[in-house]
Design a protein around this motif. Structure first.
Motif, PDB file in Angstrom:
ATOM      1  N   MET A  15      91.350  17.847  44.412  1.00  6.43           N
ATOM      2  CA  MET A  15      90.939  18.334  43.087  1.00  6.43           C
ATOM      3  C   MET A  15      90.765  17.169  42.116  1.00  6.43           C
ATOM      4  O   MET A  15      89.769  17.096  41.374  1.00  6.43           O
ATOM      5  CB  MET A  15      91.990  19.308  42.556  1.00  6.43           C
ATOM      6  N   TRP A  18      87.608  15.040  43.065  1.00  3.28           N
ATOM      7  CA  TRP A  18      86.346  15.664  42.666  1.00  3.28           C
ATOM      8  C   TRP A  18      86.168  15.659  41.148  1.00  3.28           C
ATOM      9  O   TRP A  18      85.063  15.424  40.638  1.00  3.28           O
ATOM     10  CB  TRP A  18      86.279  17.095  43.196  1.00  3.28           C
ATOM     11  N   ALA A  19      87.250  15.925  40.425  1.00  9.11           N
ATOM     12  CA  ALA A  19      87.157  15.941  38.959  1.00  9.11           C
ATOM     13  C   ALA A  19      86.728  14.580  38.426  1.00  9.11           C
ATOM     14  O   ALA A  19      85.820  14.472  37.573  1.00  9.11           O
ATOM     15  CB  ALA A  19      88.505  16.352  38.354  1.00  9.11           C
ATOM     16  N   GLY A  83      78.938  19.393  42.521  1.00  7.40           N
ATOM     17  CA  GLY A  83      79.853  20.496  42.255  1.00  7.40           C
ATOM     18  C   GLY A  83      79.731  21.596  43.300  1.00  7.40           C
ATOM     19  O   GLY A  83      80.737  22.196  43.717  1.00  7.40           O
ATOM     20  N   GLN A  86      81.560  20.572  46.444  1.00  8.57           N
ATOM     21  CA  GLN A  86      83.005  20.765  46.272  1.00  8.57           C
ATOM     22  C   GLN A  86      83.394  22.235  46.448  1.00  8.57           C
ATOM     23  O   GLN A  86      84.342  22.564  47.171  1.00  8.57           O
ATOM     24  CB  GLN A  86      83.453  20.308  44.875  1.00  8.57           C
ATOM     25  N   THR A 128      91.258  25.421  40.685  1.00  7.49           N
ATOM     26  CA  THR A 128      90.727  24.096  41.006  1.00  7.49           C
ATOM     27  C   THR A 128      89.371  23.864  40.343  1.00  7.49           C
ATOM     28  O   THR A 128      89.120  22.788  39.780  1.00  7.49           O
ATOM     29  CB  THR A 128      90.588  23.945  42.537  1.00  7.49           C
ATOM     30  N   THR A 132      88.531  21.143  37.391  1.00  6.28           N
ATOM     31  CA  THR A 132      87.456  20.163  37.598  1.00  6.28           C
ATOM     32  C   THR A 132      86.468  20.187  36.435  1.00  6.28           C
ATOM     33  O   THR A 132      86.056  19.133  35.925  1.00  6.28           O
ATOM     34  CB  THR A 132      86.706  20.470  38.915  1.00  6.28           C
ATOM     35  N   ASN A 133      86.092  21.385  36.006  1.00  3.30           N
ATOM     36  CA  ASN A 133      85.077  21.495  34.954  1.00  3.30           C
ATOM     37  C   ASN A 133      85.622  21.141  33.575  1.00  3.30           C
ATOM     38  O   ASN A 133      84.875  20.645  32.727  1.00  3.30           O
ATOM     39  CB  ASN A 133      84.466  22.901  34.967  1.00  3.30           C
ATOM     40  N   PHE A 136      85.412  17.436  33.602  1.00  4.50           N
ATOM     41  CA  PHE A 136      84.002  17.026  33.550  1.00  4.50           C
ATOM     42  C   PHE A 136      83.392  17.236  32.161  1.00  4.50           C
ATOM     43  O   PHE A 136      82.739  16.342  31.604  1.00  4.50           O
ATOM     44  CB  PHE A 136      83.190  17.793  34.601  1.00  4.50           C
ATOM     45  N   GLN A 168      79.142  26.792  40.909  1.00  3.49           N
ATOM     46  CA  GLN A 168      80.248  26.601  41.843  1.00  3.49           C
ATOM     47  C   GLN A 168      80.839  27.939  42.286  1.00  3.49           C
ATOM     48  O   GLN A 168      81.249  28.089  43.436  1.00  3.49           O
ATOM     49  CB  GLN A 168      81.330  25.738  41.196  1.00  3.49           C
TER      50      GLN A 168
END
Length: 265
Positions: A15, A18-19, A83, A86, A128, A132-133, A136, A168
């Motif tokens: 997580m 990816w973030a 995204g 992921q 998750t 992440t968002n 971002f 996503q």
């Protein structure tokens, strides 16, 4: 609750990677925006030498490319691609790993129903993606404010940024459906990459030929960034399609997972 917390612990490293990967992409592109804005006329002349089909496939809008939102919409296409990978990888792997990792017997022996298992895993995926968002969007907004030379439509900016989360959701739900439908998935990553790139290439193909029917098929076309820039909102028909796809995929995942034979090895 224990399954939910366990999944968060297991996926914590992924997580964070990816973030910060998505944040790095937006930092990289926004860092070159001042040069694009400063030499806008020359940049546009260079782009005009490219075939129209190539520009459409790459998501380049010449008339807005030197504006902050126009430039953001250009590279945001690739943010959504990352995204989607992921989300698809996460959705596919979180159920199938119990079989491939030979832990299915252990988790099914616990005093919880299969519906509770899939709900906990679904919530872990949702957490998750939200985390992440949040990272971002916070980094993207900070970079946009830092490099902007004029006021920009912040409402449109946040609608565009949030589109990544909604795309996503589609791929995560498709991943859930795939993992629930198949008894064993030997390798998650090739399946995830293949699915996401198939939809992405279909999206690029649709942009080149201008076929509106493709917009109903690929999630990458549900959110028209030009429309969002102009209206600061989403198109209701495509939001409805996305919601339907997600709900059907999740509902089918519950049915399939609760009824299928799961072998420990």
């Amino acid at each position: 609750m224990n399954i939910f917390l366990h999944e968060l612990k297991v996926t914590r490293k992924s997580m964070l990677i990816w973030a910060f990967a998505l944040a790095a992409v937006t930092v990289l592109f926004f860092s070159i925006y001042p040069s694009v804005e400063k030499d806008g006329d020359q940049f546009i002349k260079v782009l005009q030498n490219y075939p129209e089909g190539v520009l459409k496939a790459l998501g380049v809008q010449i008339n807005t490319i030197t504006s902050l939102l126009g430039f953001y919409s250009y590279f945001f296409l690739y943010v959504m691609l990352c995204g989607a990978i992921q989300a698809m990888n996460l959705g596919t792997g979180i159920l199938s790993k119990e079989v491939s990792g030979k832990t299915a017997e252990f988790i099914l022996a616990k005093p919880v129903t299969r519906a509770q298992i899939i709900t906990a895993k679904l919530l872990a995926v949702l957490y998750t993606l939200i985390f992440t968002n949040v990272i971002f969007i916070a980094v993207s907004y900070g970079m946009a404010v830092a490099v902007a030379t004029a006021d920009f439509n912040e409402e449109a900016f946040f609608f565009m940024s949030a589109a990544n989360f909604f795309v996503q959701l589609v791929f995560a739900s498709l991943g859930f459906l795939v993992s629930a439908a198949f008894s064993r998935i030997r390798s998650v990553l090739p399946l995830s990459l293949g699915t996401v790139f198939a939809f992405f290439i279909l999206s690029m193909f649709g942009s080149v030929i201008g076929d509106k029917a493709i917009r109903y098929i690929t999630p990458f076309k549900y959110f028209d960034l030009s429309y969002i820039m102009k209206h600061s909102s989403y198109e209701p028909v495509y939001i409805s399609i996305e919601a339907a796809v997600v709900m059907v995929a999740i509902a089918a995942s519950y049915v399939l997972f609760t009824k299928k034979d799961i072998h420990a090895a």
